[in-house]
Structures are given as structure tokens and as C-alpha cells.
Design an enzyme around this catalytic site. Structure first.
Site, PDB file in Angstrom:
ATOM      1  N   ASP A 115      83.609  68.647 -14.040  1.00  0.00           N
ATOM      2  CA  ASP A 115      84.390  67.863 -13.780  1.00  0.00           C
ATOM      3  C   ASP A 115      84.537  66.584 -14.245  1.00  0.00           C
ATOM      4  O   ASP A 115      82.978  66.297 -15.068  1.00  0.00           O
ATOM      5  CB  ASP A 115      84.089  67.395 -12.174  1.00  0.00           C
ATOM      6  CG  ASP A 115      82.773  67.146 -12.125  1.00  0.00           C
ATOM      7  OD1 ASP A 115      81.966  67.417 -13.061  1.00  0.00           O
ATOM      8  OD2 ASP A 115      81.777  65.741 -11.143  1.00  0.00           O
ATOM      9  N   GLU A 146      79.986  67.760 -10.170  1.00  0.00           N
ATOM     10  CA  GLU A 146      78.809  67.198 -10.803  1.00  0.00           C
ATOM     11  C   GLU A 146      78.841  65.613 -10.217  1.00  0.00           C
ATOM     12  O   GLU A 146      77.637  65.156  -9.799  1.00  0.00           O
ATOM     13  CB  GLU A 146      77.703  67.471 -11.842  1.00  0.00           C
ATOM     14  CG  GLU A 146      76.496  67.753 -11.566  1.00  0.00           C
ATOM     15  CD  GLU A 146      76.057  65.353 -11.410  1.00  0.00           C
ATOM     16  OE1 GLU A 146      74.758  65.863 -10.984  1.00  0.00           O
ATOM     17  OE2 GLU A 146      76.907  64.904 -12.740  1.00  0.00           O
ATOM     18  N   ARG A 197      61.081  69.607 -20.058  1.00  0.00           N
ATOM     19  CA  ARG A 197      60.266  69.527 -19.829  1.00  0.00           C
ATOM     20  C   ARG A 197      60.052  70.232 -18.608  1.00  0.00           C
ATOM     21  O   ARG A 197      60.887  70.260 -17.487  1.00  0.00           O
ATOM     22  CB  ARG A 197      61.238  68.065 -19.359  1.00  0.00           C
ATOM     23  CG  ARG A 197      59.823  67.487 -18.116  1.00  0.00           C
ATOM     24  CD  ARG A 197      60.216  65.922 -18.020  1.00  0.00           C
ATOM     25  NE  ARG A 197      58.773  65.516 -17.429  1.00  0.00           N
ATOM     26  CZ  ARG A 197      57.677  64.567 -17.900  1.00  0.00           C
ATOM     27  NH1 ARG A 197      57.755  64.552 -19.169  1.00  0.00           N
ATOM     28  NH2 ARG A 197      56.296  64.198 -17.695  1.00  0.00           N
ATOM     29  N   HIS A 257      78.694  58.550 -19.807  1.00  0.00           N
ATOM     30  CA  HIS A 257      79.480  57.035 -18.942  1.00  0.00           C
ATOM     31  C   HIS A 257      79.738  55.593 -19.393  1.00  0.00           C
ATOM     32  O   HIS A 257      79.897  55.500 -18.636  1.00  0.00           O
ATOM     33  CB  HIS A 257      77.766  57.450 -17.511  1.00  0.00           C
ATOM     34  CG  HIS A 257      78.012  58.373 -16.356  1.00  0.00           C
ATOM     35  ND1 HIS A 257      78.152  58.235 -15.342  1.00  0.00           N
ATOM     36  CD2 HIS A 257      77.724  59.951 -16.522  1.00  0.00           C
ATOM     37  CE1 HIS A 257      78.229  59.405 -15.005  1.00  0.00           C
ATOM     38  NE2 HIS A 257      78.142  60.782 -16.166  1.00  0.00           N
TER      39      HIS A 257
HETATM   40 ZN   LIG Z   1      76.926  62.075 -14.847  1.00  0.00          ZN
HETATM   41 ZN   LIG Z   2      77.114  65.388 -16.582  1.00  0.00          ZN
END
Ligand SMILES: [Zn+2]
Ligand SMILES: [Zn+2]
Length: 396
Positions: free
Chosen positions: A83, A141, A182, A368
Site C-alpha cells: 500500500d 500496512e 537486529r 513518509h
Molecule cells: Zn510507512
Molecule cells: Zn513501510
């Protein structure tokens, strides 16, 4: 093993142009969470063109199938999220988003095209592994409750049940050509906190006749700081941040209510529940002690993400063999959240980072943001490494 690495690297190189085109198409045609209809159709078409059968839909816009090796064995799962985000793209590239206001700003186009590359590579190499690889192209997500939790409810981790699950995510802090792992806890849980403080509004010159929700809200915000500073175990990272406060219109009027929005993040499920209860109790008690009231609304988000120690260690060793020791870095704790976390509480999981940064080319923007992009050479690593990690796990 070095023969297999060589084979996978040469397949990655020869499929690179095609996977690049696929990434450009997905990037240019982004779709928001739970609306990935065109993306899901596109994924299905591509898989069919690779000769893959038994493709299934799950949760409407999820796509899944199993690839069988030369003989029976365990099942492992590989996951990509598909997405995009409600962001207006500011990149000037030929494959810029055609869906204005929607953008693949978290690299899920990269994850999707990489996993298609993995499918193409491994469908050529079924004689090299035993067992089953379950491919998961997961919707939503970015939006709570998260596509992962819905896919789990709809049975993605059954018939056949994977013994491990692997996911990769772009990381613009790591240079292209490197990857990060990690073992253990890696990403935080995240819950949304919405407080509505109610008082009784009136003329600001006569506060004795009213109940001031701004004064109450201020006390609540200051008191809630005690949760992280005094009540949390210092060995368990926690964050409580308020990103929005709204109330009132003018300097000389006490308003009726104030709204405060925030986020709580941590790495322990028991403490997470306790802390959210404390937020509730403290807010309500302070408001009531000052003559007002407080409505507390908590939107439960993703749990913390934990990478299985043993499985992650196996992947680190395999990644070092594939990439060279110097190109595998250790990741720090990350206070952001990711819905892969839901899988990681069900089966041993490993969520690793694909380096996508290139300072010389000016590719440094964070995920983002409207200028997020990747050094596309990372796609070669993205598909090749994941294909190798899958075969390595099945044959180990
Ligand atoms: Zn994201
Ligand atoms: Zn992401």
C-alpha cells in the site's frame, strides 16, 4: 553455497531491468490501504507471466501463493506490503505518481517489486531447495488495524503453516549496497491516545463561575509525563508524545472543551497495557479533581516487533555470505511501528532493512516525506538477497 550465490546474483542482474519497470509502474500507480485493487491485479498478472499458478486472493487485495521445491520439507513465508500513503509526491521523475495526493513514500513499491523478483528467480530454481515458500503480498500496512492482523485472522499462517516469516523494508539511513539486521526486539508498539477534556466555558474575567478545560488539559499533559519518567522501567524504552492540542477561539473566553491527541510507544506488552490504563486513570482523576471530566479514547495499534534471535542470526550469517561481511550492519532500536509485528508474535520472524541511500545522487529523504526515493540499484540486492535467504533457510 557459492555456486547458488553466483546463480542468484546472475539471475538478479538479468531480471533487474524488468523488475525496475515493475517498480516504476507500481510507483506511478499507488493505492491507499485497503484499496489496492489495481496493484493486486497487477501482481497477479505478473506472477502468471512468470508461469506461477495457484495464486489466491486473501482479504480482497492480498495476493498469496506457494512455490514448491524439488522435495517435501518445511514451509517458510516471505512477505511484502503493497500500500501507499496520502502524500503529494514532490519528486520530478518519469514514474511520478499519477494518482495525485497518493504516493509510495514508504517504499512498499520497492518491497512489492522485489518480492516479484524473488518469485521470478526462485521459480527458476525449484530444483535447488526442498519444502515450500509461501509468498505474501499484504495490503494495508499503513493503516490500523493493519493488513497483517486481518490476513492472520483469515488464515495466512495456516495450510501450510510457515515455520518462519521474513520481511524486508527500505532504509534511507543505510547506504545502498548494505543491509541491516537486529536480533530480538526491534520496533515499538504504537497506540493512539485521544483525550477530550470537558469543562464549562464562559467569560475569562470570571473563572470562579466556570471550569477551565485549558488549565485542566495543562495539568493532565504535565502529569502524564510521570508515566515515562517515573513509572516505566528505565530498561524498557517508552515514548508518550502529544502531537496535537486544540481548544478555544479567543484570549478572553474560557472554552467548553480541549482535545489532546498523542501516541504511546513501547517494547513490552504487559507494560503497554498498564501504561494505557495509567493514561486513562490519571487523565480522568485530574479532570475530576478540578471539577471537569475527561473522555479517554485509545485506538489500539500494532504490538512491538520482535526478531527471533536464532532465525535472525541464521539470516545474518547467510547475508554475510551473500553480501560480504562489511555490508551487513547492526540496526538500533527503532521507535516507529510496523504491522509485521503481528506475524512476529505468531511465528519466528525476521524483519530486516535494505539500504537505499546514495548521498552522491542526493538520495537522502526519509520515508513518509514527499521527496522519498531510493537508489534503484538496491532492487538487485532486494530480490537477490531475499531469494538467497529463503533457499538458505529451507536447506538448513
Ligand atoms: Zn510507512
Ligand atoms: Zn513501510
Amino acid at each position: 553455497m557459492s555456486d547458488l550465490i553466483h546463480q542468484i546474483k546472475s539471475l538478479s542482474a538479468s531480471y533487474f531491468e524488468e523488475i525496475l519497470e515493475i517498480r516504476h509502474y507500481i510507483h506511478a500507480n499507488p493505492e491507499l490501504s485497503f484499496q489496492e485493487h489495481n496493484t493486486a491485479n497487477f501482481i497477479e498478472e505478473k506472477l502468471k507471466s512468470f508461469g506461477i499458478q495457484n495464486i489466491q486472493r486473501i482479504a480482497e487485495t492480498g495476493v498469496t501463493f506457494c512455490l514448491e521445491g524439488k522435495e517435501k520439507g518445511k514451509t517458510i513465508a516471505l512477505r511484502a506490503d503493497i500500500d501507499a500513503l496520502p502524500i503529494l509526491e514532490a519528486n520530478d521523475v518519469p514514474y511520478k505518481s499519477k494518482n495525485e495526493g497518493v504516493m509510495h513514500a514508504c517504499g512498499h513499491d520497492v518491497h512489492t517489486s522485489s518480492l516479484l523478483g524473488v518469485a521470478k528467480i526462485l521459480s527458476e530454481l525449484t530444483d535447488q531447495f526442498k519444502g515450500t515458500i509461501k509468498f505474501i503480498f499484504q495490503p494495508a500496512e499503513e493503516k490500523s488495524p493493519g493488513g497483517a492482523s486481518i490476513l492472520i485472522k483469515e488464515g495466512i499462517l495456516k495450510n501450510p503453516a510457515p515455520s518462519t516469516i521474513l520481511g524486508q523494508h527500505v532504509m534511507p539511513l543505510i547506504p545502498e549496497g548494505k543491509v541491516g539486521f537486529r536480533p530480538g526486539k526491534y520496533m515499538a508498539s504504537a497506540d493512539e491516545v485521544y483525550l477530550t477534556v470537558k469543562g464549562k466555558g464562559g467569560h475569562a474575567a470570571m473563572p470562579e463561575n466556570f471550569v477551565d478545560p485549558i488549565a485542566i488539559a495543562s495539568q493532565i499533559i504535565v502529569s502524564l509525563q510521570q508515566i515515562v519518567s517515573r513509572m516505566a522501567n528505565p530498561k524498557t524504552p517508552s515514548v508518550l508524545s502529544f502531537g496535537k492540542i486544540a481548544g478555544g477561539n479567543v484570549n478572553n473566553v474560557i472554552p467548553d472543551e480541549v482535545k489532546i491527541d498523542g501516541t504511546f510507544r513501547t517494547f513490552d506488552e504487559k507494560w503497554r497495557k498498564e501504561a494505557l490504563q495509567k493514561i486513562r486513570d490519571i487523565s480522568i482523576a485530574i479532570a475530576s479533581s478540578m471539577g471537569g471530566s475527561c473522555e479517554v479514547d485509545i485506538a489500539s495499534g500494532y504490538p512491538f516487533l520482535v526478531n527471533d534471535e536464532a532465525y535472525t542470526q541464521r539470516n545474518i550469517e547467510a547475508a554475510k555470505a551473500y553480501m560480504g561481511e562489511e555490508n551487513v550492519v547492526e540496526l538500533d532500536l527503532w521507535m516507529a511501528a510496523e504491522d509485521f509485528a503481528f506475524y512476529s508474535h505468531e511465528v519466528p520472524g525476521c524483519f530486516y532493512r535494505l539500504g537505499t541511500r546514495n548521498e552522491e545522487k542526493g538520495i537522502t529523504s526519509g520515508v513518509h516525506t514527499p521527496t522519498f526515493n531510493i537508489d534503484e540499484n538496491a532492487l538487485k540486492t532486494g530480490m537477490g538477497l531475499m531469494a538467497f535467504l529463503a533457499v538458505h533457510e529451507l536447506n538448513s
